[in-house]
Structure formats: C-alpha cells, structure tokens
Design a protein around this motif. Structure first.
Motif, PDB file in Angstrom:
ATOM      1  N   ARG A  52       0.807  -1.228   0.000  1.00  0.00           N
ATOM      2  CA  ARG A  52       0.000   0.000   0.000  1.00  0.00           C
ATOM      3  C   ARG A  52       0.839   1.277   0.000  1.00  0.00           C
ATOM      4  O   ARG A  52       0.297   2.367   0.090  1.00  0.00           O
ATOM      5  N   ILE A  53       2.142   1.152  -0.090  1.00  0.00           N
ATOM      6  CA  ILE A  53       3.004   2.331  -0.086  1.00  0.00           C
ATOM      7  C   ILE A  53       3.070   2.929  -1.485  1.00  0.00           C
ATOM      8  O   ILE A  53       3.287   2.216  -2.465  1.00  0.00           O
ATOM      9  N   LEU A  54       2.884   4.234  -1.567  1.00  0.00           N
ATOM     10  CA  LEU A  54       3.079   4.990  -2.797  1.00  0.00           C
ATOM     11  C   LEU A  54       4.103   6.078  -2.505  1.00  0.00           C
ATOM     12  O   LEU A  54       4.111   6.651  -1.420  1.00  0.00           O
ATOM     13  N   ILE A  55       4.955   6.350  -3.469  1.00  0.00           N
ATOM     14  CA  ILE A  55       5.938   7.426  -3.316  1.00  0.00           C
ATOM     15  C   ILE A  55       5.467   8.608  -4.141  1.00  0.00           C
ATOM     16  O   ILE A  55       5.161   8.463  -5.321  1.00  0.00           O
ATOM     17  N   VAL A  56       5.396   9.769  -3.507  1.00  0.00           N
ATOM     18  CA  VAL A  56       5.013  11.001  -4.180  1.00  0.00           C
ATOM     19  C   VAL A  56       6.241  11.896  -4.207  1.00  0.00           C
ATOM     20  O   VAL A  56       6.796  12.227  -3.156  1.00  0.00           O
ATOM     21  N   ILE A  57       6.664  12.275  -5.406  1.00  0.00           N
ATOM     22  CA  ILE A  57       7.840  13.131  -5.555  1.00  0.00           C
ATOM     23  C   ILE A  57       7.352  14.514  -5.967  1.00  0.00           C
ATOM     24  O   ILE A  57       6.834  14.696  -7.069  1.00  0.00           O
ATOM     25  N   THR A  58       7.492  15.448  -5.052  1.00  0.00           N
ATOM     26  CA  THR A  58       6.993  16.808  -5.285  1.00  0.00           C
ATOM     27  C   THR A  58       8.039  17.660  -5.987  1.00  0.00           C
ATOM     28  O   THR A  58       9.196  17.267  -6.124  1.00  0.00           O
ATOM     29  N   ARG A  59       7.617  18.838  -6.420  1.00  0.00           N
ATOM     30  CA  ARG A  59       8.471  19.824  -7.095  1.00  0.00           C
ATOM     31  C   ARG A  59       9.040  19.248  -8.396  1.00  0.00           C
ATOM     32  O   ARG A  59      10.131  19.590  -8.825  1.00  0.00           O
ATOM     33  N   SER A  60       8.281  18.354  -9.015  1.00  0.00           N
ATOM     34  CA  SER A  60       8.716  17.701 -10.251  1.00  0.00           C
ATOM     35  C   SER A  60       8.465  18.602 -11.450  1.00  0.00           C
ATOM     36  O   SER A  60       7.491  19.345 -11.487  1.00  0.00           O
ATOM     37  N   GLU A  61       9.345  18.492 -12.423  1.00  0.00           N
ATOM     38  CA  GLU A  61       9.157  19.213 -13.677  1.00  0.00           C
ATOM     39  C   GLU A  61       8.013  18.568 -14.456  1.00  0.00           C
ATOM     40  O   GLU A  61       7.762  17.366 -14.325  1.00  0.00           O
ATOM     41  N   SER A  62       7.368  19.347 -15.290  1.00  0.00           N
ATOM     42  CA  SER A  62       6.196  18.856 -16.021  1.00  0.00           C
ATOM     43  C   SER A  62       6.546  17.688 -16.948  1.00  0.00           C
ATOM     44  O   SER A  62       5.720  16.803 -17.162  1.00  0.00           O
ATOM     45  N   TYR A  63       7.769  17.661 -17.490  1.00  0.00           N
ATOM     46  CA  TYR A  63       8.112  16.555 -18.392  1.00  0.00           C
ATOM     47  C   TYR A  63       8.105  15.214 -17.666  1.00  0.00           C
ATOM     48  O   TYR A  63       7.848  14.174 -18.273  1.00  0.00           O
ATOM     49  N   LEU A  64       8.363  15.204 -16.355  1.00  0.00           N
ATOM     50  CA  LEU A  64       8.313  13.959 -15.586  1.00  0.00           C
ATOM     51  C   LEU A  64       6.874  13.511 -15.367  1.00  0.00           C
ATOM     52  O   LEU A  64       6.593  12.317 -15.277  1.00  0.00           O
ATOM     53  N   ILE A  65       5.986  14.471 -15.309  1.00  0.00           N
ATOM     54  CA  ILE A  65       4.572  14.176 -15.103  1.00  0.00           C
ATOM     55  C   ILE A  65       3.930  13.728 -16.410  1.00  0.00           C
ATOM     56  O   ILE A  65       3.142  12.781 -16.441  1.00  0.00           O
ATOM     57  N   ASP A  66       4.294  14.394 -17.494  1.00  0.00           N
ATOM     58  CA  ASP A  66       3.621  14.190 -18.780  1.00  0.00           C
ATOM     59  C   ASP A  66       4.213  13.078 -19.641  1.00  0.00           C
ATOM     60  O   ASP A  66       3.520  12.542 -20.501  1.00  0.00           O
ATOM     61  N   ASP A  67       5.473  12.732 -19.431  1.00  0.00           N
ATOM     62  CA  ASP A  67       6.156  11.803 -20.332  1.00  0.00           C
ATOM     63  C   ASP A  67       6.691  10.605 -19.549  1.00  0.00           C
ATOM     64  O   ASP A  67       7.700  10.698 -18.850  1.00  0.00           O
ATOM     65  N   GLU A  76       8.589  30.660  -8.804  1.00  0.00           N
ATOM     66  CA  GLU A  76       9.643  29.722  -9.167  1.00  0.00           C
ATOM     67  C   GLU A  76       9.399  29.170 -10.573  1.00  0.00           C
ATOM     68  O   GLU A  76       8.647  28.233 -10.748  1.00  0.00           O
ATOM     69  N   PRO A  77      10.029  29.744 -11.577  1.00  0.00           N
ATOM     70  CA  PRO A  77       9.820  29.248 -12.939  1.00  0.00           C
ATOM     71  C   PRO A  77      10.403  27.846 -13.109  1.00  0.00           C
ATOM     72  O   PRO A  77      11.313  27.445 -12.387  1.00  0.00           O
ATOM     73  N   SER A  78       9.844  27.107 -14.047  1.00  0.00           N
ATOM     74  CA  SER A  78      10.343  25.757 -14.316  1.00  0.00           C
ATOM     75  C   SER A  78      11.718  25.829 -14.965  1.00  0.00           C
ATOM     76  O   SER A  78      12.169  26.886 -15.401  1.00  0.00           O
ATOM     77  N   ARG A  79      12.361  24.700 -15.067  1.00  0.00           N
ATOM     78  CA  ARG A  79      13.686  24.624 -15.693  1.00  0.00           C
ATOM     79  C   ARG A  79      13.619  25.129 -17.132  1.00  0.00           C
ATOM     80  O   ARG A  79      14.490  25.858 -17.586  1.00  0.00           O
ATOM     81  N   PHE A  80      12.570  24.755 -17.855  1.00  0.00           N
ATOM     82  CA  PHE A  80      12.442  25.175 -19.242  1.00  0.00           C
ATOM     83  C   PHE A  80      12.181  26.683 -19.344  1.00  0.00           C
ATOM     84  O   PHE A  80      12.675  27.337 -20.254  1.00  0.00           O
TER      85      PHE A  80
END
Length: 127
Positions: free
Chosen positions: A55-70, A112-116
C-alpha cells in the motif's frame, strides 16, 4: 500497555481501514531516516511484511512537467536516480514498481519558474 494498544491499532489498519501510505519527498531530497521509518512500520508494526508494503506509494513533489507528462522521461529519470543509494531504498519500498511512484508539480509558478522557463529567460536575456 500503550505499546499493545498501538500495535492493535496498527493491525486494525492493515485489515482494510488504510488504503495507502504516501511517502512524500521533494525531488532530490531523499532521507535515509524516512526510509528507515517506513521500513520499521512495514516490518515491525504489522503482522506480515506484505500487508502494508503493498500500500506504499511514493510522491515526488516539485517535479518538472516533463516527468509528469512523459512516462519515458520519467523512467529515464528514475533509472538515473536509482544510482543514489538512498533513492534505491525508496524504490525497494515499492518493490521497484514505477507505477507506484507519482510525480507532482506543486511549485508556485509565480515565484519559481520551471527549468524550461529558466532556459527561455536566459536565451532571451531576461532575468
């Protein structure tokens, strides 16, 4: 005793009252202490390691959108991060199941702008 009451509470949670445990960490900030705490909970406060570990899930915050979308880019990132010894422990907590890792961009985009966005600003000579 209080320890027996706590153990009883934890056991009742594994019986279905607890859907998941979220281990939330900011990207690049991995803590061996967090891993030890979750390992302790899954191994010592519950009867049978698998009951809670599934039941453990890892949530990684402050992620760039490319990690979320791709998904492919996310997999590349996870492969690279898996070289970090502490992060490997995080992966072990979810039995290397990348479907149990969630990327979240919770940054304040106004501050805080994204890396891109940073690259675009630099290219346009804006700061």
């Amino acid at each position: 005793m209080i320890s027996e009451e706590i153990s009883s509470l934890w056991r009742s949670l594994t019986a279905g009252a607890l859907d998941c445990i979220l281990l939330v960490t900011s990207i690049g900030r991995y803590s061996a202490e967090e891993v030890k705490m979750v390992e302790f909970i899954t191994q010592h406060l519950f009867e049978g390691e698998g009951l809670l570990q599934e039941r453990i899930l890892i949530v990684i915050t402050r992620s760039e959108s490319y990690l979320i979308d791709d998904k492919i880019e996310a997999m590349k990132w996870l492969e690279k991060e898996s070289k970090n010894e502490v992060f490997r422990h995080y992966l072990n907590l979810v039995k290397n199941d990348t479907n149990r890792i969630i990327f979240v961009d919770n940054r304040n985009v106004e501050r805080e702008p994204s890396r891109f966005d940073k690259v675009t600003l630099i290219q346009n000579n804006n700061k």
